[in-house]
Every structure is written in C-alpha cells, then in structure tokens.
Design a protein around this motif. Structure first.
Motif, PDB file in Angstrom:
ATOM      1  N   SER A 131      -5.961   5.460   6.453  1.00 18.28           N
ATOM      2  CA  SER A 131      -4.639   5.444   7.088  1.00 18.28           C
ATOM      3  C   SER A 131      -4.823   5.882   8.530  1.00 18.28           C
ATOM      4  N   THR A 165       0.800  -1.222   0.000  1.00 17.86           N
ATOM      5  CA  THR A 165       0.000   0.000   0.000  1.00 17.86           C
ATOM      6  C   THR A 165       0.832   1.270   0.000  1.00 17.86           C
ATOM      7  N   GLU A 166       0.166   2.312  -0.448  1.00 20.09           N
ATOM      8  CA  GLU A 166       0.670   3.678  -0.366  1.00 20.09           C
ATOM      9  C   GLU A 166      -0.492   4.533   0.140  1.00 20.09           C
ATOM     10  N   GLU A 167      -0.187   5.721   0.631  1.00 18.72           N
ATOM     11  CA  GLU A 167      -1.238   6.589   1.161  1.00 18.72           C
ATOM     12  C   GLU A 167      -1.586   7.670   0.148  1.00 18.72           C
ATOM     13  N   ARG A 168      -2.883   7.850  -0.064  1.00 15.28           N
ATOM     14  CA  ARG A 168      -3.396   8.926  -0.912  1.00 15.28           C
ATOM     15  C   ARG A 168      -4.660   9.474  -0.255  1.00 15.28           C
ATOM     16  N   LEU A 206      -5.213   4.254   2.610  1.00 22.21           N
ATOM     17  CA  LEU A 206      -4.178   3.319   2.197  1.00 22.21           C
ATOM     18  C   LEU A 206      -4.755   2.483   1.068  1.00 22.21           C
TER      19      LEU A 206
END
Length: 178
Positions: A177, A156-159, A163
């Motif tokens: 997140s 995952t990445e945060e936007r 997440l």
C-alpha cells in the motif's frame, strides 16, 4: 444455467487424469503458447478453438518446470511463454458469508482463488510491472490479463501494509500500500 460458484466447484470434472500418467518423454513438439494465450504449431496460429481446448485438456506442468502434452503413452514438451492460460474475467461473490474471487480463463476454465489455488504476483525486474497469476489446475496457471488485474485491484483491502484480496479464507497480497 450453472452459476460461477457451481462451475468453480466442478472445475476439472471430466478432465483426463494427466497427473497420473507417466509415459516416457518422447521429445519436443513445436508448439508455443504465447503470453497472449494464443497457441502456435510450427509457426502457425491454431485457430480452431476446439483443437486448442483438446490440447489444453492434456497439458500439464511437471516439477521440472516444463509444460508437456501428455497421453498414457506419450509425453511431448511444449513452450509456454508466460502461462498456458489467461484469466479474462474476475467475479467476486460470497459463500456462507466468506468472500470468494472467481476467475474465468480464455479457454473457459473457471477457478476460485483459495488455499489450493493461490494468486501470486511477480514483479518484472526490467519494467517494475506486476505479473499476476492464479493457479487453475495441477501446476497450470493463468496470467491475469491487465484489465482483469485492474478489476481485482478495485476489490483490494489493506492488511499489514499490503493491498490484496481475500478469497476462501486466504489473503493474497497484490502489492504494497502506497
């Protein structure tokens, strides 16, 4: 040996055109696809993988939300506890520099998440646990197995406070997140 990207690109090749068949509804078959991906007929587990795969080839989900086994002349409703497939593997790769997330199901279907095959997460109202799914073909989904979801969570990445994972130019939120 075929690469996962090639397998995902060829997903559905050779399958019968069940979405085009419109036979009359013939009743309900005593067939249950359990949450764990096992298939049961008349209370007994179907242990022959080839038979399960044969049935899976003629399975579809209609707009009424019901799953059916369909042939050109018959349409039998079946019970699906969660989803007809279970995603048992996830792989991350790239195509032309764009991230691609590829899932493999318990029956060997390969699907890559993207605009036409989204990942969605429902939250169980009783337990608060996530129930993640990915579209495999037609309206048929795979429940993403817990270990696979953990692997996905590691990607995952945060936007915008969410997440999620990116695949084929789409961002799929998996949860907030912290």
């Amino acid at each position: 040996m075929q690469s996962l990207l090639e397998a995902a690109e060829n997903a559905g090749a050779g399958l019968p055109p069940v979405e085009k068949w419109n036979p009359e509804h013939c009743g309900v078959m005593d067939l249950v696809i359990r949450r764990d991906g096992s298939w049961w007929h008349e209370g007994k587990r179907i242990t022959r993988d080839r038979l399960v795969k044969l049935f899976a080839r003629i399975l579809r989900k209609d707009d009424d939300g019901i799953h059916y086994l369909v042939t050109p002349v018959e349409k039998q409703a079946v019970t699906v506890e969660s989803a007809p497939f279970v995603a048992v593997r996830v792989d991350a790769t790239e195509r032309d520099g764009v991230p691609v997330v590829i899932f493999t199901t318990n029956l060997g279907d390969v699907t890559e998440a993207g605009p036409d095959r989204p990942i969605r997460v429902e939250i169980d109202p009783e337990t608060g646990e996530p129930e993640p799914y990915v579209l495999v073909r037609g309206k048929l989904e795979a429940l993403i197995a817990r270990p696979v979801f953990y692997e996905l969570a590691n990607m995952t990445e945060e936007r915008d406070g969410q997440l999620g994972v990116a695949s084929n130019g789409e961002f799929f939120a998996l949860g907030p997140s912290a």
